[in-house]
Motif scaffolding. Structure first.
Motif, PDB file in Angstrom:
ATOM      1  N   VAL A  96       1.287  -1.568   0.353  1.00 46.08           N
ATOM      2  CA  VAL A  96      -0.358  -0.354  -0.024  1.00 46.08           C
ATOM      3  C   VAL A  96       0.370   1.426  -0.220  1.00 46.08           C
ATOM      4  O   VAL A  96       2.272   1.276   0.817  1.00 46.08           O
ATOM      5  CB  VAL A  96      -1.466   0.183   1.805  1.00 46.08           C
ATOM      6  N   GLY A  97       0.048   2.832  -0.478  1.00 48.15           N
ATOM      7  CA  GLY A  97       0.941   3.805  -0.355  1.00 48.15           C
ATOM      8  C   GLY A  97       0.059   4.980   0.765  1.00 48.15           C
ATOM      9  O   GLY A  97      -0.449   4.210   1.174  1.00 48.15           O
ATOM     10  N   GLN A  98       0.770   5.747   0.707  1.00 51.55           N
ATOM     11  CA  GLN A  98       0.223   6.698   1.539  1.00 51.55           C
ATOM     12  C   GLN A  98      -1.167   7.437   1.591  1.00 51.55           C
ATOM     13  O   GLN A  98      -1.294   7.191   0.109  1.00 51.55           O
ATOM     14  CB  GLN A  98       1.352   7.648   1.650  1.00 51.55           C
ATOM     15  N   ARG A  99      -1.827   7.321   2.243  1.00 52.81           N
ATOM     16  CA  ARG A  99      -3.268   8.332   1.861  1.00 52.81           C
ATOM     17  C   ARG A  99      -2.715   9.524   2.874  1.00 52.81           C
ATOM     18  O   ARG A  99      -1.465   9.708   3.225  1.00 52.81           O
ATOM     19  CB  ARG A  99      -3.844   7.439   3.030  1.00 52.81           C
ATOM     20  N   GLU A 100      -3.814  10.844   2.357  1.00 49.75           N
ATOM     21  CA  GLU A 100      -3.176  11.815   2.362  1.00 49.75           C
ATOM     22  C   GLU A 100      -3.377  11.956   4.424  1.00 49.75           C
ATOM     23  O   GLU A 100      -4.044  11.526   4.523  1.00 49.75           O
ATOM     24  CB  GLU A 100      -4.647  12.860   1.598  1.00 49.75           C
ATOM     25  N   GLY A 101      -1.852  12.638   4.211  1.00 49.97           N
ATOM     26  CA  GLY A 101      -1.323  13.048   6.014  1.00 49.97           C
ATOM     27  C   GLY A 101      -0.973  11.986   6.388  1.00 49.97           C
ATOM     28  O   GLY A 101      -0.337  12.526   7.337  1.00 49.97           O
ATOM     29  N   GLU A 102      -1.191  10.770   5.385  1.00 47.49           N
ATOM     30  CA  GLU A 102      -0.004   9.894   6.639  1.00 47.49           C
ATOM     31  C   GLU A 102       1.633   9.339   5.991  1.00 47.49           C
ATOM     32  O   GLU A 102       1.628  10.164   4.588  1.00 47.49           O
ATOM     33  CB  GLU A 102      -0.503   8.785   6.029  1.00 47.49           C
ATOM     34  N   THR A 103       2.395   8.807   6.739  1.00 48.55           N
ATOM     35  CA  THR A 103       3.304   9.287   6.934  1.00 48.55           C
ATOM     36  C   THR A 103       4.124   8.252   6.346  1.00 48.55           C
ATOM     37  O   THR A 103       3.266   6.810   6.610  1.00 48.55           O
ATOM     38  CB  THR A 103       4.475   9.407   7.823  1.00 48.55           C
ATOM     39  N   ARG A 104       5.563   8.193   5.919  1.00 52.51           N
ATOM     40  CA  ARG A 104       5.636   6.818   4.880  1.00 52.51           C
ATOM     41  C   ARG A 104       5.921   5.246   6.007  1.00 52.51           C
ATOM     42  O   ARG A 104       5.428   4.069   5.475  1.00 52.51           O
ATOM     43  CB  ARG A 104       6.659   6.797   4.742  1.00 52.51           C
ATOM     44  N   GLU A 235       2.310  17.212  -1.310  1.00 53.95           N
ATOM     45  CA  GLU A 235       1.082  17.818  -1.512  1.00 53.95           C
ATOM     46  C   GLU A 235       0.622  17.221  -3.151  1.00 53.95           C
ATOM     47  O   GLU A 235      -0.178  16.768  -3.539  1.00 53.95           O
ATOM     48  CB  GLU A 235       2.152  18.775  -2.616  1.00 53.95           C
ATOM     49  N   ILE A 236       2.128  16.274  -3.738  1.00 55.84           N
ATOM     50  CA  ILE A 236       1.355  15.107  -4.560  1.00 55.84           C
ATOM     51  C   ILE A 236       0.258  14.170  -4.591  1.00 55.84           C
ATOM     52  O   ILE A 236      -0.691  14.477  -5.334  1.00 55.84           O
ATOM     53  CB  ILE A 236       2.395  14.709  -5.928  1.00 55.84           C
ATOM     54  N   ILE A 237      -0.165  13.622  -3.401  1.00 59.36           N
ATOM     55  CA  ILE A 237      -0.821  13.010  -2.771  1.00 59.36           C
ATOM     56  C   ILE A 237      -1.299  13.729  -2.485  1.00 59.36           C
ATOM     57  O   ILE A 237      -3.100  13.291  -3.141  1.00 59.36           O
ATOM     58  CB  ILE A 237      -0.184  12.021  -1.642  1.00 59.36           C
ATOM     59  N   SER A 238      -1.881  15.202  -2.031  1.00 62.62           N
ATOM     60  CA  SER A 238      -3.192  15.555  -1.700  1.00 62.62           C
ATOM     61  C   SER A 238      -3.890  15.823  -3.033  1.00 62.62           C
ATOM     62  O   SER A 238      -5.010  16.134  -3.369  1.00 62.62           O
ATOM     63  CB  SER A 238      -2.984  16.645  -0.874  1.00 62.62           C
ATOM     64  N   LYS A 239      -3.275  16.069  -4.110  1.00 67.09           N
ATOM     65  CA  LYS A 239      -3.788  16.137  -5.261  1.00 67.09           C
ATOM     66  C   LYS A 239      -4.459  15.739  -6.142  1.00 67.09           C
ATOM     67  O   LYS A 239      -5.464  15.412  -6.780  1.00 67.09           O
ATOM     68  CB  LYS A 239      -2.320  17.339  -6.541  1.00 67.09           C
ATOM     69  N   LYS A 240      -3.568  14.187  -6.176  1.00 64.81           N
ATOM     70  CA  LYS A 240      -4.071  12.764  -6.684  1.00 64.81           C
ATOM     71  C   LYS A 240      -3.366  11.919  -6.129  1.00 64.81           C
ATOM     72  O   LYS A 240      -4.185  10.930  -7.307  1.00 64.81           O
ATOM     73  CB  LYS A 240      -3.542  12.891  -8.541  1.00 64.81           C
ATOM     74  N   GLY A 241      -4.209  11.218  -5.084  1.00 62.46           N
ATOM     75  CA  GLY A 241      -3.833  10.086  -4.287  1.00 62.46           C
ATOM     76  C   GLY A 241      -2.464   9.885  -4.665  1.00 62.46           C
ATOM     77  O   GLY A 241      -2.410   9.010  -3.557  1.00 62.46           O
TER      78      GLY A 241
END
Ligand code: NAD
Length: 323
Positions: A96-104, A235-241
């Protein structure tokens, strides 16, 4: 007429490792972007894609095969663990990858469980001089975990580390000072994550120390760039997942150095046994490494300011605590 009726093809089993064969385990956003990037390059001639979602792997293999006539000859297929036999590089992009706000680091427990089954399935088929390239996050901790579970030496288990973060830093500097990013030598080191260290004292822009470009008046600008390097994935994750193109090209760059035996210096994640007077040992993190067909052949310890050294030691501490 079949080609085999014109010339006699060699039918015996080829036992040696195919130095240009790559297996990608995990065909999500990252794995499939890596496959697409490699399809367009001539560094590999065989790509095998493995995923628990077999339809996705098969669909991607079919789709990518239709690029071959327009790019470079190669074999691309969806495969199984036995296809790891004779592969030079196995890329781990499953999990799985990070969801918004989640750290690695928060991904560790979930991805460790996935890695347990993947490592067990992969182990019987690894050739002695294969290289494992871990991309899944938290990449440093999982690289250590893989190294402790496979029969390969530590130099053959590499994490993609901060190659992407270093590229982000060079890109931002390049835009700011108007110099080609390839004329900048810079390293982001430590964890691929929140505690990473932008090694300003080791940065050279066209051979000049960074202070030449960032006098006291422009110091805030540089601080902004450093923050942007660390925050750009969020920032990228918050904009496109999720993020995938940057890591795909970073992976290709690492593969170029492995498969081409280039000895390029890249900030991959490697086992650090004793660096900076014993401050960092028995941990995987990124330092500039010499990367060749043997894996990590050398580790470079750039001269750092005392503050940077302290930050790097802190990054190592955080990683060790989570091991
Ligand atoms: P994703 O959810 O799109 O894809 C994950 C894939 O793994 C899925 O296709 C899933 O079916 C597969 N998978 C799950 N369990 C599996 C198993 N046991 N065997 C085989 N395949 C399995 O996620 P993504 O966006 O592709 O991200 C993958 C990983 O890469 C994440 O951990 C993410 O944080 C990481 N990543 C790392 C970097 C980096 O710089 N190192 C950059 C971006 C993303």
């Amino acid at each position: 007429m079949m080609l085999s009726s014109i010339i006699v093809l060699y039918q015996g089993e080829i036992r040696m490792v195919n130095q240009r064969k790559v297996v990608i385990i995990g065909d999500g956003a990252v794995g499939s972007s890596i496959a697409f990037t490699l399809t367009q390059s001539s560094i590999v001639n065989e790509i095998v894609i493995i995923d628990v979602n077999k339809d996705k792997a098969e669909g991607d293999a079919l789709d990518l095969n239709h690029c071959v006539a327009l790019t470079k000859p190669k074999s691309i297929k969806a495969g199984e663990y036995k296809d790891i036999k004779h592969a030079k590089v196995i890329i781990l992009a499953c999990g799985v990858g990070q969801r918004e706000g989640e750290t690695r680091i928060q991904l560790l427990e979930r991805n460790k469980r996935i890695f347990d089954s993947v490592i067990d399935s992969m182990n019987p088929y690894l050739d002695d001089d294969a290289i494992i390239l871990v991309v899944t996050n938290p990449v440093d901790i999982l690289s250590y975990y893989v190294m402790s579970k496979v029969k390969l030496s530590a130099s053959q288990v590499i994490g993609s580390g901060t190659v992407l973060d270093t590229a982000r830093f060079k890109y931002l500097l390049s835009n700011d000072v108007g110099v080609d990013a390839r004329s900048i030598h810079a390293y982001v080191i430590g964890e691929h994550g929140d505690s990473e260290v932008v090694a300003l004292s080791a940065t050279r822009i066209a051979g000049y120390p960074i202070e030449k470009f960032y006098s006291a008046k422009r110091k805030q600008r540089l601080e902004h760039i450093v923050r942007e390097v660390k925050e750009s994935a969020y920032e990228i994750i918050s904009k496109k997942g999720s993020t995938y193109y940057g890591i795909a090209v970073s992976t290709k760059r690492i593969l170029e150095s492995i498969i081409g035996d280039e000895h390029s210096v890249l900030t991959v994640s490697a086992l650090i046994n004793d660096a900076y007077n014993g401050q960092i040992k028995d941990v995987y993190l990124s330092l500039p490494c010499v990367v060749s067909s043997a894996g990590v052949e050398g580790i470079i310890t750039p001269e750092l300011s005392p503050e940077e050294q302290e930050k790097l030691a802190n990054s190592a501490r955080i990683l060790k605590e989570n091991l």
